[in-house]
Write a protein that holds these residues in place. Structure first.
Motif, PDB file in Angstrom:
ATOM      1  N   THR A  87       0.817  -1.210   0.000  1.00  0.00           N
ATOM      2  CA  THR A  87       0.000   0.000   0.000  1.00  0.00           C
ATOM      3  C   THR A  87       0.857   1.270   0.000  1.00  0.00           C
ATOM      4  OG1 THR A  87      -0.185  -0.273   2.418  1.00  0.00           O
ATOM      5  CG2 THR A  87      -2.003  -1.074   1.080  1.00  0.00           C
ATOM      6  N   ASN A  88       2.003   1.238   0.660  1.00  0.00           N
ATOM      7  CA  ASN A  88       2.896   2.401   0.620  1.00  0.00           C
ATOM      8  C   ASN A  88       3.476   2.632  -0.769  1.00  0.00           C
ATOM      9  OD1 ASN A  88       2.646   3.178   3.283  1.00  0.00           O
ATOM     10  ND2 ASN A  88       4.350   1.943   3.990  1.00  0.00           N
ATOM     11  N   ALA A  89       3.585   1.543  -1.545  1.00  0.00           N
ATOM     12  CA  ALA A  89       4.168   1.661  -2.884  1.00  0.00           C
ATOM     13  C   ALA A  89       3.339   2.555  -3.793  1.00  0.00           C
ATOM     14  CB  ALA A  89       4.310   0.270  -3.507  1.00  0.00           C
ATOM     15  N   GLN A  90       2.093   2.830  -3.425  1.00  0.00           N
ATOM     16  CA  GLN A  90       1.248   3.703  -4.248  1.00  0.00           C
ATOM     17  C   GLN A  90       1.840   5.103  -4.389  1.00  0.00           C
ATOM     18  OE1 GLN A  90      -3.188   3.260  -3.511  1.00  0.00           O
ATOM     19  NE2 GLN A  90      -2.355   2.364  -1.637  1.00  0.00           N
ATOM     20  N   PHE A  91       2.613   5.531  -3.400  1.00  0.00           N
ATOM     21  CA  PHE A  91       3.187   6.874  -3.455  1.00  0.00           C
ATOM     22  C   PHE A  91       4.070   7.063  -4.688  1.00  0.00           C
ATOM     23  CE2 PHE A  91       2.424   6.861   1.227  1.00  0.00           C
ATOM     24  CZ  PHE A  91       1.673   8.027   1.282  1.00  0.00           C
ATOM     25  N   SER A  92       4.602   5.968  -5.227  1.00  0.00           N
ATOM     26  CA  SER A  92       5.528   6.100  -6.349  1.00  0.00           C
ATOM     27  C   SER A  92       4.852   6.674  -7.589  1.00  0.00           C
ATOM     28  CB  SER A  92       6.155   4.734  -6.677  1.00  0.00           C
ATOM     29  OG  SER A  92       5.167   3.835  -7.139  1.00  0.00           O
ATOM     30  N   VAL A  93       3.533   6.465  -7.743  1.00  0.00           N
ATOM     31  CA  VAL A  93       2.856   6.963  -8.946  1.00  0.00           C
ATOM     32  C   VAL A  93       2.735   8.477  -8.933  1.00  0.00           C
ATOM     33  CG1 VAL A  93       1.551   4.814  -9.102  1.00  0.00           C
ATOM     34  CG2 VAL A  93       0.495   6.803  -8.016  1.00  0.00           C
ATOM     35  N   LEU A  94       2.993   9.115  -7.797  1.00  0.00           N
ATOM     36  CA  LEU A  94       2.932  10.573  -7.719  1.00  0.00           C
ATOM     37  C   LEU A  94       4.175  11.223  -8.312  1.00  0.00           C
ATOM     38  CD1 LEU A  94       1.560  10.947  -4.072  1.00  0.00           C
ATOM     39  CD2 LEU A  94       0.263  11.012  -6.198  1.00  0.00           C
ATOM     40  N   PHE A  95       5.212  10.426  -8.611  1.00  0.00           N
ATOM     41  CA  PHE A  95       6.456  10.953  -9.138  1.00  0.00           C
ATOM     42  C   PHE A  95       6.517  10.714 -10.645  1.00  0.00           C
ATOM     43  CE2 PHE A  95       7.106  10.267  -4.707  1.00  0.00           C
ATOM     44  CZ  PHE A  95       7.990  11.253  -4.288  1.00  0.00           C
ATOM     45  N   LEU A 211      -8.990   0.829 -18.854  1.00  0.00           N
ATOM     46  CA  LEU A 211      -8.081  -0.123 -18.225  1.00  0.00           C
ATOM     47  C   LEU A 211      -8.295  -1.518 -18.798  1.00  0.00           C
ATOM     48  CD1 LEU A 211      -8.299   0.878 -14.447  1.00  0.00           C
ATOM     49  CD2 LEU A 211      -6.469   1.411 -16.060  1.00  0.00           C
ATOM     50  N   PRO A 212      -7.229  -2.263 -19.027  1.00  0.00           N
ATOM     51  CA  PRO A 212      -7.398  -3.670 -19.406  1.00  0.00           C
ATOM     52  C   PRO A 212      -7.901  -4.470 -18.215  1.00  0.00           C
ATOM     53  CG  PRO A 212      -5.089  -3.186 -19.005  1.00  0.00           C
ATOM     54  CD  PRO A 212      -5.816  -1.872 -18.909  1.00  0.00           C
ATOM     55  N   SER A 213      -8.421  -5.655 -18.468  1.00  0.00           N
ATOM     56  CA  SER A 213      -8.921  -6.490 -17.377  1.00  0.00           C
ATOM     57  C   SER A 213      -7.755  -7.068 -16.581  1.00  0.00           C
ATOM     58  CB  SER A 213      -9.784  -7.626 -17.930  1.00  0.00           C
ATOM     59  OG  SER A 213      -8.992  -8.508 -18.712  1.00  0.00           O
ATOM     60  N   VAL A 214      -8.028  -7.427 -15.320  1.00  0.00           N
ATOM     61  CA  VAL A 214      -6.985  -8.018 -14.476  1.00  0.00           C
ATOM     62  C   VAL A 214      -6.504  -9.339 -15.074  1.00  0.00           C
ATOM     63  CG1 VAL A 214      -6.451  -8.840 -12.160  1.00  0.00           C
ATOM     64  CG2 VAL A 214      -8.011  -6.927 -12.449  1.00  0.00           C
ATOM     65  N   ILE A 215      -7.446 -10.125 -15.586  1.00  0.00           N
ATOM     66  CA  ILE A 215      -7.091 -11.443 -16.141  1.00  0.00           C
ATOM     67  C   ILE A 215      -6.141 -11.290 -17.325  1.00  0.00           C
ATOM     68  CG2 ILE A 215      -7.990 -13.539 -17.209  1.00  0.00           C
ATOM     69  CD1 ILE A 215      -8.618 -13.274 -14.255  1.00  0.00           C
ATOM     70  N   SER A 216      -6.430 -10.323 -18.204  1.00  0.00           N
ATOM     71  CA  SER A 216      -5.557 -10.141 -19.366  1.00  0.00           C
ATOM     72  C   SER A 216      -4.150  -9.718 -18.945  1.00  0.00           C
ATOM     73  CB  SER A 216      -6.158  -9.099 -20.310  1.00  0.00           C
ATOM     74  OG  SER A 216      -6.205  -7.822 -19.681  1.00  0.00           O
ATOM     75  N   ALA A 348       8.701  -5.522  -7.411  1.00  0.00           N
ATOM     76  CA  ALA A 348       7.627  -4.554  -7.204  1.00  0.00           C
ATOM     77  C   ALA A 348       7.643  -3.454  -8.263  1.00  0.00           C
ATOM     78  CB  ALA A 348       7.753  -3.949  -5.805  1.00  0.00           C
ATOM     79  N   ALA A 349       8.821  -2.908  -8.565  1.00  0.00           N
ATOM     80  CA  ALA A 349       8.905  -1.778  -9.491  1.00  0.00           C
ATOM     81  C   ALA A 349       8.435  -2.159 -10.891  1.00  0.00           C
ATOM     82  CB  ALA A 349      10.341  -1.252  -9.543  1.00  0.00           C
ATOM     83  N   TYR A 350       8.744  -3.360 -11.330  1.00  0.00           N
ATOM     84  CA  TYR A 350       8.354  -3.805 -12.669  1.00  0.00           C
ATOM     85  C   TYR A 350       6.835  -3.814 -12.806  1.00  0.00           C
ATOM     86  CZ  TYR A 350       8.192  -6.798 -16.841  1.00  0.00           C
ATOM     87  OH  TYR A 350       7.955  -7.300 -18.089  1.00  0.00           O
ATOM     88  N   ILE A 351       6.139  -4.354 -11.804  1.00  0.00           N
ATOM     89  CA  ILE A 351       4.673  -4.391 -11.857  1.00  0.00           C
ATOM     90  C   ILE A 351       4.102  -2.986 -11.740  1.00  0.00           C
ATOM     91  CG2 ILE A 351       2.612  -5.176 -10.601  1.00  0.00           C
ATOM     92  CD1 ILE A 351       4.044  -7.725  -9.981  1.00  0.00           C
ATOM     93  N   GLY A 352       4.716  -2.149 -10.892  1.00  0.00           N
ATOM     94  CA  GLY A 352       4.229  -0.789 -10.741  1.00  0.00           C
ATOM     95  C   GLY A 352       4.330   0.024 -12.016  1.00  0.00           C
ATOM     96  N   VAL A 353       5.346  -0.241 -12.830  1.00  0.00           N
ATOM     97  CA  VAL A 353       5.544   0.505 -14.069  1.00  0.00           C
ATOM     98  C   VAL A 353       4.712  -0.070 -15.209  1.00  0.00           C
ATOM     99  CG1 VAL A 353       7.246   1.075 -15.855  1.00  0.00           C
ATOM    100  CG2 VAL A 353       7.825   1.335 -13.441  1.00  0.00           C
ATOM    101  N   MET A 354       4.638  -1.384 -15.312  1.00  0.00           N
ATOM    102  CA  MET A 354       4.049  -2.031 -16.474  1.00  0.00           C
ATOM    103  C   MET A 354       2.531  -2.155 -16.424  1.00  0.00           C
ATOM    104  SD  MET A 354       6.544  -2.546 -18.477  1.00  0.00           S
ATOM    105  CE  MET A 354       5.557  -3.441 -19.673  1.00  0.00           C
ATOM    106  N   GLU A 358      -4.089   0.442  -9.913  1.00  0.00           N
ATOM    107  CA  GLU A 358      -5.208  -0.180  -9.210  1.00  0.00           C
ATOM    108  C   GLU A 358      -5.022  -1.685  -9.066  1.00  0.00           C
ATOM    109  OE1 GLU A 358      -6.901   3.405 -11.417  1.00  0.00           O
ATOM    110  OE2 GLU A 358      -5.408   1.852 -11.718  1.00  0.00           O
ATOM    111  N   TYR A 359      -4.252  -2.278  -9.977  1.00  0.00           N
ATOM    112  CA  TYR A 359      -4.063  -3.730  -9.981  1.00  0.00           C
ATOM    113  C   TYR A 359      -2.808  -4.158  -9.238  1.00  0.00           C
ATOM    114  CZ  TYR A 359      -7.501  -3.605 -13.799  1.00  0.00           C
ATOM    115  OH  TYR A 359      -8.627  -3.401 -14.551  1.00  0.00           O
ATOM    116  N   PHE A 360      -2.054  -3.204  -8.693  1.00  0.00           N
ATOM    117  CA  PHE A 360      -0.764  -3.568  -8.104  1.00  0.00           C
ATOM    118  C   PHE A 360      -0.922  -4.606  -7.000  1.00  0.00           C
ATOM    119  CE2 PHE A 360       2.590  -3.072  -4.933  1.00  0.00           C
ATOM    120  CZ  PHE A 360       3.722  -3.207  -5.724  1.00  0.00           C
ATOM    121  N   GLY A 361      -1.886  -4.394  -6.101  1.00  0.00           N
ATOM    122  CA  GLY A 361      -2.052  -5.299  -4.970  1.00  0.00           C
ATOM    123  C   GLY A 361      -2.337  -6.724  -5.398  1.00  0.00           C
TER     124      GLY A 361
END
Length: 423
Positions: A87-95, A211-216, A348-354, A358-361
């Motif tokens: 949940t703290n990793a969400q702050f990264s999208v503000l940069f 947004l694409p679907s979570v499954i895709s 973590a960073a790879y998923i956060g960028v790619m 909303e789907y990170f968790g």
């Protein structure tokens, strides 16, 4: 004491507790990911708080009379710890720039938690009961409520996404201009608020529909290769930590085991300083590929070098543990710390960028549980080492960890092909 188990039997039971704890850590990560996408950040963190407090209390009150408490204690600690990082990793999208470095910094802080247990170990050796240390940690953990209610939203910090024209890769970013006929009424009127509310709802709806679907996302090749990459390298790290005491006992005198254990933990505290290096490498590489014609190359290529470096660090750790020389131990500890920092920072960073924020968790959770299921093989490796020796298993792991290089090689090939087609 009469009837007590031997050191070997005790190590085996503790190894089993560690294996179950890491498995529950992975399962809990996936469960918390589902809770996150369903109920948002606040509910996830409150569930994590309850789990962490339960785990610290159960672990703190583990004793010779109640040794079984170590199993649920470690499990609840694992379940309750990772959602804080998620949940703290969400702050990264503000940069706008350096988001990967920020993500890596949070992962590094999570890695540095080993320093807390080092402090607990040291004060325990000076006569402070273990349960009092865990009670103190539990009380400090209540401070996370401040972050939960004061700084993080109820749902998510959403990643800003530009609007694109057309369905192709080379979308053109729109600069929205308001024409006189579309303008809202004069400021201060009731109609202004209605216009703003309508526009905001429309933008939110358009953003969610885009947004694409979570499954895709989960079934995409880049994600599946990333899961395999983490599974292979995490097994190497888990096995090193779980077998460390037995491996060290066979290598040095029993009187020196505690000294080298402290040295490893001191070194791993530096993970919070090592982790941003992977993010810096990631963000630095982006400037070299920002002019690529292919969107796939712009997105994927910056991650190739840090992912490959992580695999190489894993291979180096596997080689160093084969050297039966105490003078190499400190170098081994340094590479283990760097390896661990790069591993979880890039995971973590790879998923956060790619993928969408909303789907990170859920995507991070699915990745961790799949890697955790694969990590159960560590118990088989430990049994193999008891029968054939640690050297045989570590020789096997040198070749096995090399599979971690498949992920960056696949990405490089995919980027090369996409760029050729775009040109």
């Amino acid at each position: 004491m009469a009837g007590s188990c031997s050191c070997l039997e005790s190590d085996s039971v503790l190894f089993l507790a560690f294996t179950i704890g890491t498995m529950m850590f992975c399962a809990g990560c996936a469960a918390m990911g589902l809770i996150s996408i369903k109920f948002g950040t606040r509910v996830t963190r409150l569930c994590a708080l309850a789990s962490f407090l339960s785990g610290s209390l159960l672990t703190g009150f583990t004793s010779k009379d109640f040794p079984w408490l170590i199993f649920p204690g470690l499990s609840f600690l694992g379940i309750g710890g990772i959602p804080l990082m998620m949940t703290n990793a969400q702050f990264s999208v503000l940069f706008t720039h350096g988001s990967s470095t920020v993500m890596a910094l949070f992962s590094g802080a999570f890695d540095a938690s080993s320093g807390i247990m080092l402090i607990v170990k040291l004060i325990y050796e000076r006569g402070v009961a273990f349960k009092w240390s865990m009670l103190f940690i539990s009380s400090l953990h209540l401070l996370t409520l401040v972050n939960t209610f004061c700084f993080l939203p109820r749902d998510f910090i959403r990643k800003p996404t530009p609007r694109n024209v057309g369905s192709g890769e080379q979308g053109v970013e729109l600069i929205t201009k308001t024409s006189p006929s579309d303008a809202c009424p004069v400021s201060g009127t009731k109609e202004e608020g209605a216009c703003l509310t309508s526009d905001e709802n429309k933008e939110d709806k358009e953003e969610k529909e885009g947004l694409p679907s979570v499954i895709s996302c989960i079934l995409s090749p880049v994600y599946l290769f990333h899961v395999v990459w983490l599974s292979v390298l995490q097994l190497r790290f888990y096995y090193f930590i779980a077998s460390f005491n037995s491996w060290l006992t066979a290598l040095v005198a029993s009187s020196e085991v505690s000294h080298y254990t402290n040295a490893l933990m001191y070194t791993m505290i530096c993970g919070c300083f090592m982790a941003p290096l992977s993010g810096l490498v990631y963000d630095f590489n982006k400037r070299f590929f920002c002019e690529s014609k292919s969107k796939l190359r712009r997105d994927l290529m910056p991650s190739v070098l840090p992912l490959a470096l992580t695999g190489l660090f894993g291979i180096m750790v596997s080689i160093l543990v084969l050297i039966q020389d105490t003078r190499v131990l400190y170098l081994t500890f340094i590479f283990v710390t760097i390896f661990r920092s790069f591993l979880y920072s890039m995971a973590a960073a790879y998923i956060g960028v790619m993928f969408p924020s909303e789907y990170f968790g859920i995507m991070y959770g699915v990745m961790i549980i799949l890697a955790g299921i694969f990590g159960l093989a560590q118990y088989g490796l430990f049994s193999w080492a008891e029968a054939a020796g640690f050297s045989v298993v570590n020789q096997f792991l040198v070749a096995f960890v090399a599979l971690g290089l498949v992920h960056p090689l696949y990405q490089w090939f995919a980027c090369y092909r996409a760029e050729s087609q775009a040109q």
